[in-house]
Design a protein around this motif. Sequence first.
Motif, short mmCIF file in Angstrom:
data_model
loop_
_atom_site.label_atom_id
_atom_site.label_comp_id
_atom_site.label_asym_id
_atom_site.label_seq_id
_atom_site.Cartn_x
_atom_site.Cartn_y
_atom_site.Cartn_z
N ARG A 89 0.87 -1.20 -0.27
CA ARG A 89 -0.01 0.22 0.02
C ARG A 89 0.55 0.90 0.10
NH1 ARG A 89 -5.22 -1.49 1.04
NH2 ARG A 89 -5.61 -3.90 1.54
N ARG A 124 -8.65 1.90 5.29
CA ARG A 124 -7.01 1.40 4.46
C ARG A 124 -6.55 2.60 3.41
NH1 ARG A 124 -8.39 -2.28 7.68
NH2 ARG A 124 -8.46 -4.85 7.53
N MET A 144 -4.02 9.49 -8.02
CA MET A 144 -5.83 8.95 -8.18
C MET A 144 -6.29 9.95 -7.32
SD MET A 144 -5.90 5.25 -9.04
CE MET A 144 -6.19 4.78 -7.47
N MET A 200 -8.02 -6.90 1.91
CA MET A 200 -8.56 -6.48 3.26
C MET A 200 -8.65 -7.59 4.87
SD MET A 200 -10.59 -4.05 4.36
CE MET A 200 -11.32 -3.22 3.24
N ARG A 209 -9.79 -8.93 -3.04
CA ARG A 209 -9.69 -7.66 -2.19
C ARG A 209 -10.20 -8.41 -1.25
NH1 ARG A 209 -11.82 -3.37 -5.31
NH2 ARG A 209 -12.51 -3.66 -7.19
N SER A 269 -4.14 0.99 -2.39
CA SER A 269 -2.85 -0.08 -2.49
C SER A 269 -2.72 0.11 -3.67
CB SER A 269 -4.57 -0.86 -2.70
OG SER A 269 -3.54 -3.09 -3.31
N GLU A 302 -8.20 -3.76 -11.92
CA GLU A 302 -8.85 -3.97 -13.14
C GLU A 302 -7.38 -4.78 -13.81
OE1 GLU A 302 -11.27 -4.54 -14.56
OE2 GLU A 302 -12.24 -3.95 -11.98
N LEU A 349 -17.58 2.47 10.37
CA LEU A 349 -16.30 1.52 10.04
C LEU A 349 -15.07 1.86 10.15
CD1 LEU A 349 -18.50 1.20 7.10
CD2 LEU A 349 -18.57 -0.72 8.81
N PRO A 375 -9.62 8.16 -2.88
CA PRO A 375 -11.87 7.77 -2.34
C PRO A 375 -12.85 8.46 -0.87
CG PRO A 375 -10.13 5.86 -1.48
CD PRO A 375 -8.88 7.40 -2.17
N ASP A 376 -13.92 8.16 -1.04
CA ASP A 376 -14.57 8.80 -0.09
C ASP A 376 -14.18 8.04 1.15
OD1 ASP A 376 -15.68 10.17 -2.43
OD2 ASP A 376 -16.94 8.99 -1.82
N GLY A 377 -14.04 9.00 2.46
CA GLY A 377 -14.10 8.60 3.87
C GLY A 377 -14.88 7.08 3.64
N LEU A 378 -14.63 6.55 5.03
CA LEU A 378 -15.94 5.46 5.70
C LEU A 378 -16.42 6.00 7.07
CD1 LEU A 378 -13.80 2.10 5.53
CD2 LEU A 378 -15.92 2.50 4.53
N PRO A 379 -17.60 5.75 6.59
CA PRO A 379 -18.49 6.02 8.07
C PRO A 379 -17.95 5.45 9.65
CG PRO A 379 -19.59 4.61 6.96
CD PRO A 379 -18.98 4.81 6.48
N PHE A 409 -12.64 -0.54 9.39
CA PHE A 409 -11.82 -1.14 7.92
C PHE A 409 -11.03 -0.21 6.74
CE2 PHE A 409 -15.61 -3.40 8.95
CZ PHE A 409 -14.72 -4.72 9.72
#
Lengths: 349, 765
Positions: B485, B520, B505, B599, B595, B523, B528, B515, B508-512, B518
């Motif tokens: 990572r 991370r 890149m 994780m 995935r 990566s 893809e 959560l 990404p949006d944050g997690l609530p 989780f």
Amino acid sequence: MSTMASSSKGKMPAAPTVKHADAEGYEMPWVEKYRPILLSDIVGNSETVERLKVIAEDGNVPHIILSGMPGIGKTTSIHCLAHALLGDAYKEGVLELNASDERGIDVVRNKIKSFAQRKVTLPAGRHKIIILDEADSMTSGAQQALRRTMEIYSNTTRFALACNMSNKIIEPIQSRCAILRYTKLKDAEVLKRLKEICEMEGVKSSDEGLAALIFTAEGDMRQAINNLQSTWSGFGFVSPENVFKICDQPHPLVVQTMIKHCQKGEIDQALARIDALWDQGYSAVDIVVTVFRVVKGMEELPEYTKLEFIREIGWTHMRILEGVGTLVQLGAMIARLCRMSIPPEMLKL
Amino acid sequence: MPGDARSSKGPSPSSPSSSSKTVSKMGPPPAKKMGSLSSIQAKLNFSARPSTGSTTIQTKNAEDRKKMPPPTLTAKAVPVVPSSSRAPNISSKSAPSLGASTKDKGRANDNLEIMDDEDEAFEATIKALDSTSGMMWADRYAPTNEVDLAPGKARLKKVKGWLHEALYGHPPNTAPQGESLERLRDKVRKYRRILLLTGPAGAGKTTSFRVIAQEMGLDVVEWNEAIEERSLGGGFDRESPVYKLTSFLSRNSFTPLAMTQSSSQASSSRPKARPRILLLSSIPNVSHLPTKEAFQAALLSFCQSYTSSSCPLVIIYSSVGSSGRAEESWMDRERGSTDGITEILGKDMRDGPWSTEVDFLPLAPSFAVRALNRILPLAVKSPSDRPPASALQLIALTCNGDLRSAVNSLQLLCSRVAKQDGRKRKRDDEELNSKSKAKGRGSQGGKGAKLDLSDQLRAVLDVVSRKEQSLNLFHSLGKIFYNKRVTDPGIEEEDRELYSFVRAMPEPDGLPSHLKDFERSRSMVQIEAFIPTIPVDTSSFALWVHQSLPAYCTDVDQVGAALDDLCSADVMRTEEDIWQSSTHAIAYALHLTIRGVQMALPSPVPRNRQKIVKPQFFESYRLSRINTDKLNYGAAYLTKKAIAASAKLAGAGGAPSVDDPPWGGMIPKDVIATEMLPMMIKIQSASKTPLLPSAVQSLAMPPYAMLTMGEIELRANEDISQELSELAVGEEESEVVDTSVWVDESDNAPQEDDALAGDDIENWD
């Protein structure tokens, strides 16, 4: 590119405004019309094609297996290779058998053998080529029979097998062949080719329209070109709306907004989107497939969310394939996706 | 041609001048074509063939041969047969060149000194070989003497021994003794009817057999499934292949002459007519039940109809499953798309006393290297054009024990090396550079790292021999297990390009908040782009991941979490047809596998020299299938026994005799497995009387146990002398030792990082 078009058909679109219907009222599928003849014209998989070129120069072809998903140029490559190797003798020197041809053991024993025995005048050091398309659909009995035939006639005849899964080919045959793997075409490669065709055919398109074609094709060149042609002949303009109408797929933008609602836990808005799609007449499979594709490609989803979403979508997809393709299942999927982002204490009674 | 090929081993060399003499001494090759009915008229055909003379004739002959495919015969007798399809001059001519190659390696040989002063003969060989450039190397440079064969010596010895026993009734190198010999000979030969050569593709089964047959001077009569013969009268159009096979077996199972009169002097002086062996290398379509039954019946009657003049049968069968190759899809095998040899021959045949099986193992890399080294000087004349030794080693490593494909790769590689002129080389360099960059190899622990191999060459090889390679598999697995990572310490040093790409890149949006556990960092694995590079199918990939996963976790919860996802992936990919056929199912399973594991793994993954291990599944699955077969067999045997006993009881109407009490019956399988068989085996090893069919015995006993099948058989019949049975035991023991060595080698090869350490390569001498 243009060299290829002229060499293949010798026909460049003289008037750019030529409409879809030709004067004769018949138009070749563009897939056939623009199928490359030269190895260097093949799009994508440059390493593999490079290898084929070496083989073509050397002249001593091994038996080969080409494996990969549909529409990425396997059959085309073999034909190009055969052209490069045999030149004018292409017609006599190549036997192609498709899955649609009868291809049981008898055919392997008789048709292939009699072709292998036939005397054909070829350039020095070249071999006749037998192309077995979709070889993975041959029964293992037929493949066993083929194995022996390959061995006996390897002095005069080479075999090229195209298949989707190379592990469906029995091992003794794999052992006798060089295996070339074809990977999915990259979006940029498909896009480049589509643009070339648009130019030659005088297709009016928007960039978003082409992007939509690529999204629906998922690396399958044949499908991309077919969709391009149908969109153009159906609507006269390639825009995302037209493409999705032709392909009859839910609009990925709609799906994407729906997923974003799910990510925020806004279940009502998400359900409204699903209802709208359902009312447009899309089947549950169509919807769930598009949802999966969109989720896969969404960069803004955190890793964990993506994993959980994919799992839920997978379960739903499975249920739908088992026969319960109902709105209830889709709604349940949405609900489960939303629940993930809702704090657990909110769900307590 | 055959006589000539043999002459190369003999005292007189096959130089152009002397070969004609040799041939005349040997007489015309005793080749004949087994036509449908007559074998006489065909003889004319072959005797017309020019027996080897000057090279010019040969070359011409070869060219003719090339244009004209070999005749199809229902069966043909090719006396010394390197390969029935090979142009005649090759076998004869490659023999001297082999001598030359062995000279290169400094191995002294009988024909060496002759070759030394006959350089021109070597030249001629090369020329002759050139005229056959259309052939695949695997055919063209197939070994023609036993020294060059790749499979292990013990196996070859076993094949040889069997053939000798089957033909002459005693093992080679044991002098026949006394008048009991004649009786003994038939006893032995009666049970040496069918030899099964099994093993994965490209392990050298066919080649070994042909070479051995050639050295022993045997006539090999091969069964070919020919084109339908259109009969002239139009009476019967088609014979079914099985029918043809049946008549082939019954027609050819007797040597016409000579064999009968060659009694005790068989081994000392070769009989005039050469002994004959039937060869079956393609098997009828046994997925068709009537065909299968007819086939098995044909074999059975072949076995039972033994007379002292009948000749043995060799069946060569490429077993599909046992190579443990990673890409094989076990789901397919389970569905029976590929039958094991047991199903094909039928249990009676396989477990019966008539057949012996010699199982060839996938070639260990060192053996493959040796074989490639033999071929290379023959194929590429100037040493500068030859690829370096390290390239051969890499090919050998990645061929998964399949020599034929290794040779094919070598051929492809050489054609590439030869074709490179300056311009091209430059372009390649660019291509390669960009490629190695793009690949961003961070595989310090990879197998290839031990090789002294330039990156360029490696890349060329990658292109040339990109089979479902173990090398790529390890690469992909490593990518997952190291779970790199962007926040890992020192990560940006490893691959700047990828690092900056991932960095660039959008976040990404944050997690609530609930959560947050989780969360991370991003990566380094671009899923893809990564998925198409996985060299095996999804189920095999999941197997590999599953096997090696725990070593990379630091906490049992991590393993649990990963296994949850592997479970779901497995369910997604059930074998139901609707689901299996869809590519979406595969996509879901792959995404969940990759995935989920990423994780669950700790970040960063601690590196303490974990190793990626080959899944046990393949071996366990194979064993469980074998055991199930044996159990079924045992159950059937007991049932039969009981029926026979009760029938006897009813017939005799009296009490059973003391020395033959009735036993057996319908017994559930688990009882048989856990109680009956172990007890019976104990009893029989204590009492030395066989109670069970030999096939079942290994079920409850370790394979190295004393009581081998051969011994039981011999004791039971009590009609073969003690020496022979001892001999048999000796063979078995030596074979067991040998097997263990081999299994070690082949098992370690795919998994051990140091498999390529120098000593492994060197010990082939």
